[in-house]
Motif scaffolding. Structure first.
Motif, short mmCIF file in Angstrom:
data_model
loop_
_atom_site.label_atom_id
_atom_site.label_comp_id
_atom_site.label_asym_id
_atom_site.label_seq_id
_atom_site.Cartn_x
_atom_site.Cartn_y
_atom_site.Cartn_z
N ARG A 1 -10.90 -36.75 -17.79
CA ARG A 1 -9.75 -37.32 -17.09
C ARG A 1 -9.22 -36.44 -15.98
NH1 ARG A 1 -9.89 -38.70 -22.33
NH2 ARG A 1 -9.37 -40.87 -22.92
N LEU A 2 -9.39 -35.13 -16.14
CA LEU A 2 -8.82 -34.20 -15.16
C LEU A 2 -9.82 -33.13 -14.73
CD1 LEU A 2 -6.02 -33.36 -13.79
CD2 LEU A 2 -5.99 -31.57 -15.55
N PHE A 3 -10.37 -32.39 -15.69
CA PHE A 3 -11.23 -31.27 -15.34
C PHE A 3 -12.48 -31.69 -14.57
CE2 PHE A 3 -9.27 -29.21 -19.30
CZ PHE A 3 -8.30 -28.56 -18.57
N ALA A 4 -13.20 -32.66 -15.08
CA ALA A 4 -14.43 -33.08 -14.40
C ALA A 4 -14.17 -33.65 -13.02
CB ALA A 4 -15.20 -34.08 -15.27
N PRO A 5 -13.20 -34.58 -12.85
CA PRO A 5 -12.96 -35.10 -11.50
C PRO A 5 -12.55 -34.02 -10.49
CG PRO A 5 -11.93 -36.52 -13.13
CD PRO A 5 -12.40 -35.29 -13.86
N LEU A 6 -11.80 -33.00 -10.95
CA LEU A 6 -11.37 -31.93 -10.05
C LEU A 6 -12.47 -30.88 -9.85
CD1 LEU A 6 -7.66 -31.20 -11.08
CD2 LEU A 6 -8.52 -32.73 -9.30
N GLY A 7 -13.57 -31.00 -10.58
CA GLY A 7 -14.63 -30.01 -10.46
C GLY A 7 -14.34 -28.72 -11.20
N ILE A 8 -13.45 -28.78 -12.18
CA ILE A 8 -13.13 -27.59 -12.97
C ILE A 8 -14.19 -27.45 -14.05
CG2 ILE A 8 -11.43 -26.52 -14.51
CD1 ILE A 8 -9.25 -28.02 -12.97
N GLU A 9 -15.07 -26.49 -13.87
CA GLU A 9 -16.22 -26.32 -14.74
C GLU A 9 -15.96 -25.29 -15.84
OE1 GLU A 9 -19.46 -25.26 -12.23
OE2 GLU A 9 -19.60 -27.23 -11.29
N ILE B 1 -6.89 -23.75 -9.99
CA ILE B 1 -5.43 -23.80 -9.85
C ILE B 1 -5.06 -24.55 -8.58
CG2 ILE B 1 -3.32 -22.46 -9.63
CD1 ILE B 1 -4.83 -20.11 -10.93
N ALA B 2 -5.73 -24.20 -7.48
CA ALA B 2 -5.43 -24.83 -6.20
C ALA B 2 -5.70 -26.33 -6.24
CB ALA B 2 -6.25 -24.17 -5.09
N SER B 3 -6.80 -26.73 -6.87
CA SER B 3 -7.13 -28.15 -6.96
C SER B 3 -6.09 -28.90 -7.78
CB SER B 3 -8.52 -28.33 -7.57
OG SER B 3 -9.51 -27.77 -6.75
N PHE B 4 -5.65 -28.30 -8.88
CA PHE B 4 -4.60 -28.91 -9.70
C PHE B 4 -3.32 -29.09 -8.89
CE2 PHE B 4 -1.10 -28.34 -12.84
CZ PHE B 4 -1.33 -29.46 -13.61
N GLY B 5 -2.94 -28.06 -8.15
CA GLY B 5 -1.74 -28.17 -7.31
C GLY B 5 -1.90 -29.23 -6.24
N GLN B 6 -3.09 -29.32 -5.65
CA GLN B 6 -3.34 -30.32 -4.62
C GLN B 6 -3.26 -31.72 -5.21
OE1 GLN B 6 -3.59 -29.55 -1.46
NE2 GLN B 6 -3.90 -31.65 -0.74
N LEU B 7 -3.73 -31.89 -6.44
CA LEU B 7 -3.62 -33.19 -7.11
C LEU B 7 -2.17 -33.61 -7.22
CD1 LEU B 7 -4.94 -35.48 -8.88
CD2 LEU B 7 -4.44 -34.00 -10.85
N TYR B 8 -1.30 -32.70 -7.62
CA TYR B 8 0.12 -33.02 -7.73
C TYR B 8 0.75 -33.22 -6.36
CZ TYR B 8 1.00 -33.04 -12.70
OH TYR B 8 1.05 -33.42 -14.02
N LEU B 9 0.32 -32.45 -5.38
CA LEU B 9 0.82 -32.65 -4.02
C LEU B 9 0.47 -34.04 -3.52
CD1 LEU B 9 2.20 -31.25 -1.56
CD2 LEU B 9 -0.10 -30.56 -0.83
N GLN B 10 -0.70 -34.54 -3.91
CA GLN B 10 -1.17 -35.87 -3.49
C GLN B 10 -0.72 -36.96 -4.45
OE1 GLN B 10 -5.24 -34.01 -1.42
NE2 GLN B 10 -5.42 -35.23 -3.28
N LYS B 11 0.31 -36.65 -5.25
CA LYS B 11 0.92 -37.63 -6.16
C LYS B 11 -0.09 -38.23 -7.12
CE LYS B 11 4.52 -38.64 -2.78
NZ LYS B 11 5.22 -39.66 -1.97
N GLY B 12 -1.01 -37.37 -7.59
CA GLY B 12 -1.95 -37.79 -8.61
C GLY B 12 -3.24 -38.37 -8.10
N GLN B 13 -3.40 -38.48 -6.79
CA GLN B 13 -4.62 -39.04 -6.22
C GLN B 13 -5.65 -37.94 -5.95
OE1 GLN B 13 -4.01 -41.46 -2.77
NE2 GLN B 13 -3.23 -43.19 -3.95
#
Length: 497
Positions: free
Chosen positions: A204-212, A237-249
């Motif tokens: 739901r989160l790690f794979a889509p963000l590429g968190i291996e 960390i940066a990808s997670f923050g960017q996800l929240y910056l993009q309102k979950g998209q």
């Protein structure tokens, strides 16, 4: 130093230390100027951070979705995971939000409803009133002293121990920073989904963000710790923050409901009123509110995911420092005013200097002096120590025959002698295999005075470093150890056999 096995030699160079910019990253790369930030300003951030903070381990700045600067202070590196400590809480909050979106629970559900079999025989009215929302906002009603020394590693149910705590205040009315509450959020997600938070967030989160390969410590009952224990990389960390910056998209998909992003990062609880403290600007659902309209998740010793909604930027930092407010002060002083609305003219010279600086970042190495005569006097002599908590038994130093200018170090601990060759110019990677602390380390060592050999030990998947100073006088050696953060200082005196 514990048991040591040398793995490799880390040599700093622009080609290797800055490989992250040319490697296949999940986030696109850009020059700072193209995204409205001057390279000169970012050089100022690095200089100020190195002068005021001891010490940063990594930094990655994202502007308009583009990584504009990234660097790791050797022996830390882009490919290594780093312990997040309480930054883990923001990921646990996200798991709760996803479970809410899937209809598995509501933030208004009573906590006891999930664990009736773990409840005290006669639960108090305040415990019965505690809701998931109160766990999220750290307003469970506990006093701080009631949760100190909480037994996360208990053989018995950690949930049961939480529910047995006294709940003095009406839930929702009293803020206390509460890591056990974050554990309960993890336990609730596991209860309603049948998966640990680590497993649940995987697709739901790690794979889509590429968190291996994220790692998350778990209790003896198999529950992800929730409030701590997650280890991921700086770009994660940066990808997670960017996800929240993009309102979950993320890449055209709504991974996290925008409504949850807005709710989780809103101010739900007052936690003080000091105008200059970023720990007293209000608290959301496991996210902190900051000054200047900024939002963050953070963890002990300087793990930061800083989100600038008004400036379309994200800053990821890992560190090992006692001064977390100092880190943010440097960010407000140097980076915040540098975030301009439009693109800036290209500045190849300044960008080149920035790249060179980021490529050469390193934690401080021992300030080596010329090999003193003392080195020959003690060469090969074995120094033994009285019984001690570190189980350190013996030490031998000798100038290296195979590597001129270096020193062969042998340490006996728990009855085993291990050897390594060190100097003050490079980090040598190894692994602690026994003792109270184990895992990957990097070491550097050199004579730093006529009578003193200094050894730096960096646990480069954690915030923790240790400086050891070995001072030789007559037939004795004084071994002094000082950690960068936390406990562990010691002084031992050994005698030559």
């Amino acid at each position: 130093m514990k048991t040591l096995r040398v793995l490799s030699l880390l040599v700093l160079s622009a080609a290797t230390a800055f490989a992250a910019e040319t490697a296949t990253g999940r986030l696109p790369r850009s020059t700072p100027e193209a995204q409205g930030i001057s390279s000169t300003a970012l050089l100022g951030f690095i200089a100020t951070a190195e002068a005021k903070i001891q010490s940063l381990h990594s930094v990655m700045l994202v502007r308009h979705g583009q990584v504009v600067a990234e660097g790791w202070w050797a022996p830390y590196s882009a490919e290594e995971r780093h312990q997040m400590f309480s930054l883990s809480k923001s990921f646990t909050s996200t798991a709760v939000g996803l479970a809410v979106a899937e209809g598995k629970l509501s933030v208004d559900d009573p906590v006891l409803g999930f664990f009736p079999e773990e409840a005290p025989a006669k639960p108090s009215a305040t415990l019965r009133a505690m809701r998931v929302r109160d766990l999220l906002t750290m307003s469970t009603g506990h006093h701080n002293e009631d949760i100190q020394g909480f037994p996360y590693g208990s053989e018995e149910s950690v949930v049961k121990k939480f529910l047995a705590l006294p709940v003095t205040h009406k839930p929702g009315t009293f803020f206390v920073y509460n890591t056990p509450a974050s554990y309960m959020l993890s336990a609730i997600v596991q209860k309603v989904t049948g998966q640990s938070v680590l497993a649940y967030l995987g697709p739901r989160l790690f794979a889509p963000l590429g968190i291996e390969g994220p790692v998350w410590e778990a209790s003896r009952q198999g529950v992800s710790m929730g409030g701590f224990g997650l280890s991921i990389r700086t770009e994660d960390i940066a990808s997670f923050g960017q996800l929240y910056l993009q309102k979950g998209q993320w890449q055209g998909k709504q991974l996290v409901p925008a409504s949850w992003v807005a709710t989780a990062t809103s101010r739900w609880m007052s936690n003080g009123s000091a105008p200059t403290s970023d720990w007293e600007q209000g608290y959301g659902f496991q996210f902190w509110r900051c000054r200047f309209g900024v939002i963050r998740g953070d963890g002990a010793h300087g793990q930061f995911c800083v989100i600038f909604p008004e400036h379309d930027a994200v800053l990821a930092i890992t560190a090992g420092t006692r001064d977390l407010q100092g880190v943010l002060n440097v960010v407000w002083e140097t980076i915040l005013p540098a975030l301009q609305r439009g693109a800036l003219p290209a500045d190849a010279a300044a960008h080149g200097k920035l790249q060179a600086k980021l490529a050469a970042l390193t934690l401080k190495l021992p300030a080596a002096v010329a090999t003193p005569s003392q080195a020959a006097v003690i060469a090969g002599r074995r120094y033994v120590f009285p019984k001690n908590a570190q189980a350190l038994e013996a030490l031998t130093l000798a100038p290296s025959v195979r590597q001129p200018g270096a020193t062969d170090v042998a340490v006996t601990i728990y009855g085993t002698e291990e050897k390594v060759t060190l100097d003050g110019r490079v980090w040598v990677r190894g692994e602690l295999k026994s003792g109270p602390v184990t895992g990957p380390v990097a070491l550097a060592g050199a004579w730093t005075a006529d009578d003193t050999f200094t050894l730096e030990v960096v646990r480069y998947q954690t915030p923790f470093t240790m400086t050891h100073r070995l001072t030789f006088t007559g037939d004795k050696v004084k071994w002094e150890s000082k950690p960068n953060v936390g406990a562990g200082a010691m002084t031992l005196v050994g005698k030559r056999e």
